[in-house]
Structure formats: C-alpha cells, structure tokens
Scaffold this motif. Structure first.
Motif, mmCIF file in Angstrom:
data_model
loop_
_atom_site.group_PDB
_atom_site.id
_atom_site.type_symbol
_atom_site.label_atom_id
_atom_site.label_comp_id
_atom_site.label_asym_id
_atom_site.label_seq_id
_atom_site.Cartn_x
_atom_site.Cartn_y
_atom_site.Cartn_z
ATOM 1 N N LEU A 79 0.858 -1.176 0.000
ATOM 2 C CA LEU A 79 0.000 0.000 0.000
ATOM 3 C C LEU A 79 0.896 1.228 0.000
ATOM 4 N N THR A 80 0.540 2.208 -0.774
ATOM 5 C CA THR A 80 1.335 3.441 -0.796
ATOM 6 C C THR A 80 1.024 4.314 0.407
ATOM 7 N N GLU A 81 -0.096 4.037 1.046
ATOM 8 C CA GLU A 81 -0.547 4.851 2.168
ATOM 9 C C GLU A 81 -1.322 3.969 3.144
ATOM 10 N N PRO A 82 -0.960 3.947 4.435
ATOM 11 C CA PRO A 82 -1.703 3.133 5.406
ATOM 12 C C PRO A 82 -3.185 3.499 5.499
ATOM 13 N N LEU A 83 -3.536 4.696 5.096
ATOM 14 C CA LEU A 83 -4.936 5.108 5.134
ATOM 15 C C LEU A 83 -5.825 4.241 4.239
ATOM 16 N N VAL A 84 -5.246 3.570 3.257
ATOM 17 C CA VAL A 84 -6.039 2.681 2.403
ATOM 18 C C VAL A 84 -6.629 1.553 3.251
ATOM 19 N N ALA A 85 -5.852 1.028 4.198
ATOM 20 C CA ALA A 85 -6.364 -0.016 5.093
ATOM 21 C C ALA A 85 -7.522 0.520 5.923
ATOM 22 N N ASP A 86 -7.393 1.747 6.391
ATOM 23 C CA ASP A 86 -8.481 2.364 7.158
ATOM 24 C C ASP A 86 -9.723 2.543 6.291
ATOM 25 N N LEU A 87 -9.515 2.909 5.050
ATOM 26 C CA LEU A 87 -10.635 3.082 4.119
ATOM 27 C C LEU A 87 -11.419 1.773 3.973
ATOM 28 N N LEU A 88 -10.720 0.650 3.905
ATOM 29 C CA LEU A 88 -11.378 -0.645 3.785
ATOM 30 C C LEU A 88 -12.227 -0.963 5.011
ATOM 31 N N VAL A 89 -11.705 -0.660 6.200
ATOM 32 C CA VAL A 89 -12.444 -0.920 7.433
ATOM 33 C C VAL A 89 -13.665 -0.009 7.510
ATOM 34 N N VAL A 90 -13.513 1.250 7.150
ATOM 35 C CA VAL A 90 -14.640 2.182 7.169
ATOM 36 C C VAL A 90 -15.705 1.745 6.156
ATOM 37 N N ALA A 91 -15.274 1.308 4.979
ATOM 38 C CA ALA A 91 -16.233 0.836 3.975
ATOM 39 C C ALA A 91 -17.011 -0.359 4.500
ATOM 40 N N ARG A 92 -16.332 -1.242 5.200
ATOM 41 C CA ARG A 92 -17.009 -2.407 5.755
ATOM 42 C C ARG A 92 -18.036 -1.987 6.812
ATOM 43 N N ALA A 93 -17.674 -1.050 7.655
ATOM 44 C CA ALA A 93 -18.603 -0.566 8.674
ATOM 45 C C ALA A 93 -19.837 0.054 8.014
ATOM 46 N N PHE A 94 -19.614 0.843 6.984
ATOM 47 C CA PHE A 94 -20.722 1.457 6.249
ATOM 48 C C PHE A 94 -21.638 0.384 5.670
ATOM 49 N N LEU A 95 -21.047 -0.628 5.040
ATOM 50 C CA LEU A 95 -21.848 -1.687 4.413
ATOM 51 C C LEU A 95 -22.610 -2.503 5.443
ATOM 52 N N LEU A 96 -22.009 -2.773 6.588
ATOM 53 C CA LEU A 96 -22.716 -3.501 7.640
ATOM 54 C C LEU A 96 -23.944 -2.730 8.106
ATOM 55 N N ARG A 97 -23.791 -1.424 8.251
ATOM 56 C CA ARG A 97 -24.940 -0.598 8.659
ATOM 57 C C ARG A 97 -26.016 -0.612 7.580
ATOM 58 N N ARG A 98 -25.618 -0.545 6.323
ATOM 59 C CA ARG A 98 -26.586 -0.581 5.219
ATOM 60 C C ARG A 98 -27.296 -1.928 5.170
ATOM 61 N N LEU A 99 -26.534 -3.011 5.335
ATOM 62 C CA LEU A 99 -27.130 -4.346 5.297
ATOM 63 C C LEU A 99 -28.098 -4.552 6.453
ATOM 64 N N ALA A 100 -27.786 -3.992 7.599
ATOM 65 C CA ALA A 100 -28.666 -4.133 8.756
ATOM 66 C C ALA A 100 -30.006 -3.459 8.501
ATOM 67 N N GLY A 101 -30.030 -2.457 7.636
ATOM 68 C CA GLY A 101 -31.268 -1.769 7.305
ATOM 69 C C GLY A 101 -32.088 -2.488 6.251
ATOM 70 N N LYS A 102 -31.498 -3.466 5.593
ATOM 71 C CA LYS A 102 -32.194 -4.235 4.555
ATOM 72 C C LYS A 102 -32.810 -5.489 5.164
ATOM 73 N N ASP A 103 -33.392 -6.295 4.321
ATOM 74 C CA ASP A 103 -33.943 -7.577 4.732
ATOM 75 C C ASP A 103 -32.805 -8.497 5.149
ATOM 76 N N ALA A 104 -32.718 -8.780 6.445
ATOM 77 C CA ALA A 104 -31.621 -9.592 6.968
ATOM 78 C C ALA A 104 -31.684 -11.035 6.483
ATOM 79 N N ASP A 105 -32.802 -11.466 5.929
ATOM 80 C CA ASP A 105 -32.936 -12.844 5.468
ATOM 81 C C ASP A 105 -32.243 -13.102 4.137
ATOM 82 N N ASP A 106 -31.704 -12.059 3.497
ATOM 83 C CA ASP A 106 -31.091 -12.279 2.188
ATOM 84 C C ASP A 106 -29.711 -12.924 2.290
#
Length: 143
Positions: A79-106
């Motif tokens: 990685l050219t910048e350690p912040l890329v790793a942080d970006l991946l973790v933040v993206a995952r947190a965002f997606l988990l919150r979005r998925l929790a708002g959807k139909d959890a049975d999918d």
C-alpha cells in the motif's frame, strides 16, 4: 499540478477500487503488518488468473494505491498509504450498517457477521476471519 476538482479525483480513485478482486487484493495487502504481499499470495487468496491479477494490480498501481518491488523472481505489492487499510475498514462498517437496514434474510448480513466486530477491526482481522470462514460463507452465498 492537477487542476481537476477534488471530487473528480476522488471519483477516479473509487473507479480504480470498483472491482471485487481489487478490493480483495487490498484487504490481503492491508492484513500484513508491513502492508505488503507477494504476488504468489495474492494469486492464492484471490483465485484470479495471473494475467487478470496483473491487470487489476496495474489499475491499482496507476491509481497510486499500491506500488511494487521486485526481488529476483518475486514481486511484492505494498500500500502506498496506510490510510487505504483504514478506508477498507470504514467501507465495511458502512456496508454492515446498510445491510442491517435491509432484509436480513437475504444472507448478506449473516455473511457479514462472520467478520470481526467494528469499531477497531483491523484489516488483518477481517481477512483472517474471511479466510477461516470461506466454506460457510461460500455456502451461504449459494443459498
């Protein structure tokens, strides 16, 4: 100096990240304490063909997200910048919150819960959990 507006530059970065193999590559690299991984490891984890992986790595390199070094026959990407790793973790947190708002049975939310809890999950923890749970995750995706 680049005269493009910042939003256009960001859009180019996100386009470079916009492929599952490239995200997986970045997670593998981010999981290493040195933020680096040899191509052989990237091939093993992604299952991509060497030529396809090479193209994905070239996209990430052009975007300035990774760089590489060669030692004999081995090529290591970093990685050219350690912040890329942080970006991946933040993206995952965002997606988990979005998925929790959807139909959890999918099944998507169930798959996401196999990963370490946030906040504080490192990219290494995310990769380790994903690799350890590969069979159950793949089974859930197929259902």
């Amino acid at each position: 100096m680049d005269t493009q507006p910042l939003y256009a530059i960001k859009a180019e970065l996100f386009k470079a990240l916009a492929h599952p193999v490239r995200i997986r590559v970045l997670e593998v690299i981010a999981a290493d304490p040195r933020l680096a991984a040899p191509v052989s490891r990237l091939l093993d984890v992604t299952g991509a063909e060497p030529s396809a992986l090479s193209q994905h790595l070239a996209v990430l390199k052009r975007a300035g997200v990774v760089d590489s070094t060669r030692s004999g026959n081995a090529v290591v990407y970093r990685l050219t910048e350690p912040l890329v790793a942080d970006l991946l973790v933040v993206a995952r947190a965002f997606l988990l919150r979005r998925l929790a708002g959807k139909d959890a049975d999918d099944g998507l939310l169930a798959i996401a819960h196999h990963l370490p809890a946030l906040p504080g999950a490192s990219a290494r923890g995310v990769l380790k959990a994903a690799l350890a749970e590969r069979a159950p995750i793949e089974k859930a995706v197929k259902q």
